[in-house]
Design a protein around this motif. Sequence first.
Motif, short mmCIF file in Angstrom:
data_model
loop_
_atom_site.label_atom_id
_atom_site.label_comp_id
_atom_site.label_asym_id
_atom_site.label_seq_id
_atom_site.Cartn_x
_atom_site.Cartn_y
_atom_site.Cartn_z
N ALA A 120 -15.12 -2.54 -1.11
CA ALA A 120 -16.82 -2.83 -1.98
C ALA A 120 -15.86 -2.87 -3.43
O ALA A 120 -16.53 -3.30 -4.13
CB ALA A 120 -18.13 -2.61 -1.31
N GLU A 121 -15.38 -1.49 -3.79
CA GLU A 121 -15.42 -1.62 -5.06
C GLU A 121 -14.23 -2.46 -5.19
O GLU A 121 -14.72 -2.89 -6.84
CB GLU A 121 -14.45 -0.17 -4.81
CG GLU A 121 -14.96 1.23 -4.38
CD GLU A 121 -14.42 2.46 -4.23
OE1 GLU A 121 -14.12 3.44 -4.71
OE2 GLU A 121 -12.47 1.74 -4.64
N LEU A 122 -14.17 -3.71 -5.04
CA LEU A 122 -12.72 -5.29 -5.94
C LEU A 122 -14.08 -6.11 -5.79
O LEU A 122 -13.69 -7.43 -6.39
CB LEU A 122 -12.13 -5.18 -5.02
CG LEU A 122 -11.16 -4.05 -4.17
CD1 LEU A 122 -9.81 -4.61 -3.51
CD2 LEU A 122 -10.39 -3.68 -5.81
N LEU A 123 -15.20 -5.77 -5.17
CA LEU A 123 -16.20 -6.97 -5.85
C LEU A 123 -16.93 -6.80 -7.08
O LEU A 123 -17.16 -5.59 -7.85
CB LEU A 123 -17.83 -6.48 -4.55
CG LEU A 123 -17.20 -6.60 -3.75
CD1 LEU A 123 -18.72 -6.74 -2.07
CD2 LEU A 123 -16.44 -7.93 -3.60
N ASP A 124 -17.76 -7.90 -7.62
CA ASP A 124 -18.32 -7.63 -9.37
C ASP A 124 -19.13 -6.59 -9.19
O ASP A 124 -20.13 -6.27 -8.24
CB ASP A 124 -18.59 -9.27 -9.06
CG ASP A 124 -19.31 -9.30 -10.18
OD1 ASP A 124 -20.63 -8.63 -10.91
OD2 ASP A 124 -19.77 -10.54 -11.28
N GLU A 125 -19.38 -6.15 -9.81
CA GLU A 125 -20.24 -5.63 -9.78
C GLU A 125 -21.30 -5.64 -9.86
O GLU A 125 -22.31 -4.41 -9.94
CB GLU A 125 -19.82 -4.15 -11.11
CG GLU A 125 -19.19 -2.78 -11.55
CD GLU A 125 -19.25 -2.42 -12.74
OE1 GLU A 125 -19.59 -2.59 -13.02
OE2 GLU A 125 -17.45 -1.27 -12.38
N SER A 126 -21.99 -6.73 -10.29
CA SER A 126 -23.23 -6.83 -10.25
C SER A 126 -24.26 -6.96 -8.42
O SER A 126 -25.19 -7.33 -8.35
CB SER A 126 -23.45 -8.57 -10.28
OG SER A 126 -22.80 -9.67 -9.46
N LEU A 127 -22.84 -6.91 -7.78
CA LEU A 127 -23.09 -7.07 -6.12
C LEU A 127 -23.24 -5.94 -5.60
O LEU A 127 -23.82 -5.41 -4.05
CB LEU A 127 -22.17 -7.90 -5.81
CG LEU A 127 -21.85 -9.30 -5.92
CD1 LEU A 127 -20.77 -9.71 -4.80
CD2 LEU A 127 -23.02 -9.93 -5.61
N THR A 128 -22.78 -4.67 -6.61
CA THR A 128 -22.84 -3.36 -5.75
C THR A 128 -23.76 -1.94 -6.67
O THR A 128 -23.93 -2.74 -7.94
CB THR A 128 -21.38 -2.70 -5.67
OG1 THR A 128 -20.74 -2.86 -6.82
CG2 THR A 128 -20.63 -4.05 -4.98
N VAL A 129 -24.40 -1.21 -6.44
CA VAL A 129 -24.29 0.03 -6.86
C VAL A 129 -24.02 1.47 -6.69
O VAL A 129 -23.01 1.15 -5.32
CB VAL A 129 -25.98 0.14 -6.57
CG1 VAL A 129 -27.18 -1.07 -6.87
CG2 VAL A 129 -26.03 0.11 -4.89
N PRO A 130 -23.68 2.33 -7.61
CA PRO A 130 -22.78 3.32 -7.48
C PRO A 130 -23.46 4.09 -6.57
O PRO A 130 -24.57 3.63 -6.58
CB PRO A 130 -23.42 4.24 -8.62
CG PRO A 130 -23.73 2.88 -9.90
CD PRO A 130 -24.25 1.51 -9.16
N TYR A 131 -22.28 4.79 -5.55
CA TYR A 131 -23.08 5.89 -4.56
C TYR A 131 -23.51 7.11 -5.19
O TYR A 131 -23.11 7.56 -6.10
CB TYR A 131 -21.96 6.12 -3.57
CG TYR A 131 -22.39 7.48 -2.91
CD1 TYR A 131 -22.45 7.46 -1.61
CD2 TYR A 131 -21.88 8.64 -2.78
CE1 TYR A 131 -23.30 8.05 -0.24
CE2 TYR A 131 -22.22 9.80 -2.56
CZ TYR A 131 -23.02 9.56 -0.83
OH TYR A 131 -23.14 10.26 -0.54
N VAL A 132 -24.71 7.71 -5.15
CA VAL A 132 -25.75 8.65 -5.05
C VAL A 132 -25.70 9.45 -4.00
O VAL A 132 -26.66 8.64 -2.91
CB VAL A 132 -26.37 8.43 -6.14
CG1 VAL A 132 -27.43 9.15 -6.36
CG2 VAL A 132 -26.76 7.66 -7.39
N PRO A 133 -25.70 10.20 -4.01
CA PRO A 133 -25.89 11.23 -2.82
C PRO A 133 -26.98 11.83 -2.30
O PRO A 133 -27.55 11.92 -3.48
CB PRO A 133 -25.14 13.18 -2.75
CG PRO A 133 -24.01 12.84 -4.02
CD PRO A 133 -24.40 11.43 -5.06
N MET A 134 -27.58 11.02 -1.60
CA MET A 134 -28.49 11.59 -0.28
C MET A 134 -29.23 12.95 -0.46
O MET A 134 -28.64 13.44 0.25
CB MET A 134 -29.41 10.54 0.05
CG MET A 134 -28.47 9.24 -0.01
SD MET A 134 -28.95 8.46 1.58
CE MET A 134 -31.14 8.30 1.30
#
Length: 229
Positions: free
Chosen positions: A167-181
């Motif tokens: 998913a790192e290669l997808l358009d950034e509009s489709l993803t969100v950065p990982y934030v540790p829970m």
Amino acid sequence: MKKICVQNLCMIVTEQCNLKCEHCLRGQCSNRVMSDEVIEATLDQVVAICNLNICGGDPTLALDRLEKIIDVIIEKQILVDAISVVINGTRYDGKFLDLLKYFDDEVFGRQRKKVIFSISWDEYHHREVDRLNMRKQYIENIKRYAESKYFYELNGLHGKLYREGNAELLDESLTVPYVPMRNIFTYAGKWGREDRENGLCNIGPMVSISTQGIITDCNASYEHPSRCS
């Protein structure tokens, strides 16, 4: 050893997969599977699990790992409220359904517990299925699996993907950065087995164990190890 109750435990039993979905959080598939040692070391620390989630890769490619987990749960008499498995649906395997029944019979018995599995159903899986010319078989498998009393749903995507793996290669509009829970520790009580002296506690929201035994947060890959251990 002080043992814990886990609200949600995810065990990634294999990184083997017959698909190469462009959104996969696991990244490129590999031949890695969860060893007996990792399964035993994980479950040896647990006395109760609210929901046990088995995923991959595709778990139907590593059914001996699912069987091993069931056997260890039975051996250690671990309390489990529910088990859910996610598969990609491109392979039909009656042994998979037999193992779910085995778990249901041996672990739950006559108790009103829940054994379910879901099948991945989203645009990324569909494109990969079509690329491999597997659409007809995929639909036929889903129809057969849907006849099982353990079938729960076609599992779609909800919201944006974490920017992990492929998913790192997808358009950034489709993803969100990982934030540790944030992991939350509370004394156990849901199972009526609160035991402060022996250190039983719930850990939430989810603890994931990779094939290599690395502990991560909910929806994280092993690229971002948690400090919850």
